[in-house]
Design an enzyme around this catalytic site. Sequence first.
Site, PDB file in Angstrom:
ATOM      1  CG  ASN A  43      39.969  33.800  40.614  1.00  0.00           C
ATOM      2  OD1 ASN A  43      40.622  32.865  41.039  1.00  0.00           O
ATOM      3  ND2 ASN A  43      39.889  34.948  41.254  1.00  0.00           N
ATOM      4  CD  GLU A  45      41.703  38.879  40.030  1.00  0.00           C
ATOM      5  OE1 GLU A  45      42.693  39.594  40.303  1.00  0.00           O
ATOM      6  OE2 GLU A  45      40.764  38.692  40.841  1.00  0.00           O
ATOM      7  CG  ASN A  46      43.379  40.984  31.274  1.00  0.00           C
ATOM      8  OD1 ASN A  46      43.641  42.153  31.012  1.00  0.00           O
ATOM      9  ND2 ASN A  46      43.733  39.992  30.483  1.00  0.00           N
ATOM     10  CB  ALA A  47      46.477  44.524  33.285  1.00  0.00           C
ATOM     11  CE1 TYR A  49      42.868  45.845  37.638  1.00  0.00           C
ATOM     12  CE2 TYR A  49      41.245  47.078  38.881  1.00  0.00           C
ATOM     13  CZ  TYR A  49      42.554  46.698  38.674  1.00  0.00           C
ATOM     14  OH  TYR A  49      43.537  47.171  39.498  1.00  0.00           O
ATOM     15  CB  CYS A  54      34.111  33.587  37.421  1.00  0.00           C
ATOM     16  SG  CYS A  54      33.530  35.186  37.988  1.00  0.00           S
ATOM     17  CD  GLU A  56      32.084  30.446  40.131  1.00  0.00           C
ATOM     18  OE1 GLU A  56      33.078  31.063  39.665  1.00  0.00           O
ATOM     19  OE2 GLU A  56      31.529  30.755  41.179  1.00  0.00           O
ATOM     20  CB  CYS A  85      29.283  36.569  39.923  1.00  0.00           C
ATOM     21  SG  CYS A  85      29.609  36.075  38.225  1.00  0.00           S
ATOM     22  CB  CYS A  88      29.181  32.288  37.415  1.00  0.00           C
ATOM     23  SG  CYS A  88      30.774  32.787  36.695  1.00  0.00           S
TER      24      CYS A  88
HETATM   25  N1  THU Z   1      35.229  35.192  41.458  1.00  0.00           N
HETATM   26  C1  THU Z   1      35.131  33.919  40.996  1.00  0.00           C
HETATM   27  O1  THU Z   1      36.043  33.410  40.338  1.00  0.00           O
HETATM   28  N2  THU Z   1      34.025  33.221  41.304  1.00  0.00           N
HETATM   29  C2  THU Z   1      33.018  33.676  42.102  1.00  0.00           C
HETATM   30  O2  THU Z   1      32.068  32.946  42.355  1.00  0.00           O
HETATM   31  C3  THU Z   1      33.079  35.020  42.666  1.00  0.00           C
HETATM   32  C4  THU Z   1      34.205  35.859  42.207  1.00  0.00           C
HETATM   33  C5  THU Z   1      36.477  35.924  41.174  1.00  0.00           C
HETATM   34  C6  THU Z   1      36.405  37.012  40.164  1.00  0.00           C
HETATM   35  C7  THU Z   1      37.580  37.888  40.565  1.00  0.00           C
HETATM   36  O3  THU Z   1      38.772  37.354  39.990  1.00  0.00           O
HETATM   37  C8  THU Z   1      37.671  37.707  42.063  1.00  0.00           C
HETATM   38  O4  THU Z   1      36.943  36.524  42.366  1.00  0.00           O
HETATM   39  C9  THU Z   1      37.101  38.865  42.852  1.00  0.00           C
HETATM   40  O5  THU Z   1      35.826  39.183  42.440  1.00  0.00           O
END
Ligand code: THU
Length: 136
Positions: A43, A45-47, A49, A54, A56, A85, A88
């Site tokens: 994963n 992330e970014n400021a 949000y 993800c 995946e 999620c 994904c």
């Molecule tokens: N996240 C994933 O990368 N994969 C998943 O299957 C569930 C959630 C990440 C997204 C975010 O960066 C963090 O987990 C919290 O949701």
Amino acid sequence: MSDLEALFSAARSVRRQAYAPYSHFSVGAAVLDENARLHSGCNVENAAYPVGTCAEAGAIAAMIAGGGRHIRALAVAGDSLVTPCGACRQRIREFGDATTLVYGVDDRTHLKTFTLDELLPDSFGPDNLTREHRGP
Ligand code: THU
């Protein structure tokens, strides 16, 4: 190492590269493609949000960039069981089929196995856009 152990190990090791300064929830994913090649992603992330991606999605992008076109199996690595999620699940659906296996693992063990059909029943996929499905 078996194909499966290599898949789990790839998901665990890429998880250490996760960029998750906001959620502190690091996730790694690895895909086994039709040629038994592995592709991995974490994963990011970014400021801002919602722009975060993800693990995946990263693994699937790596598979496509690496020439793979079909997902035989995918492993998701977290601190405890992490299931993909909804978005994904649909991303996996694009390149998988009902029997594609999705494994949840932590650093030590394999926790649970799902088929894609269990995670996304009655799914909509590329086949639904073919002429046969659209009728006359
Ligand atoms: N996240 C994933 O990368 N994969 C998943 O299957 C569930 C959630 C990440 C997204 C975010 O960066 C963090 O987990 C919290 O949701």
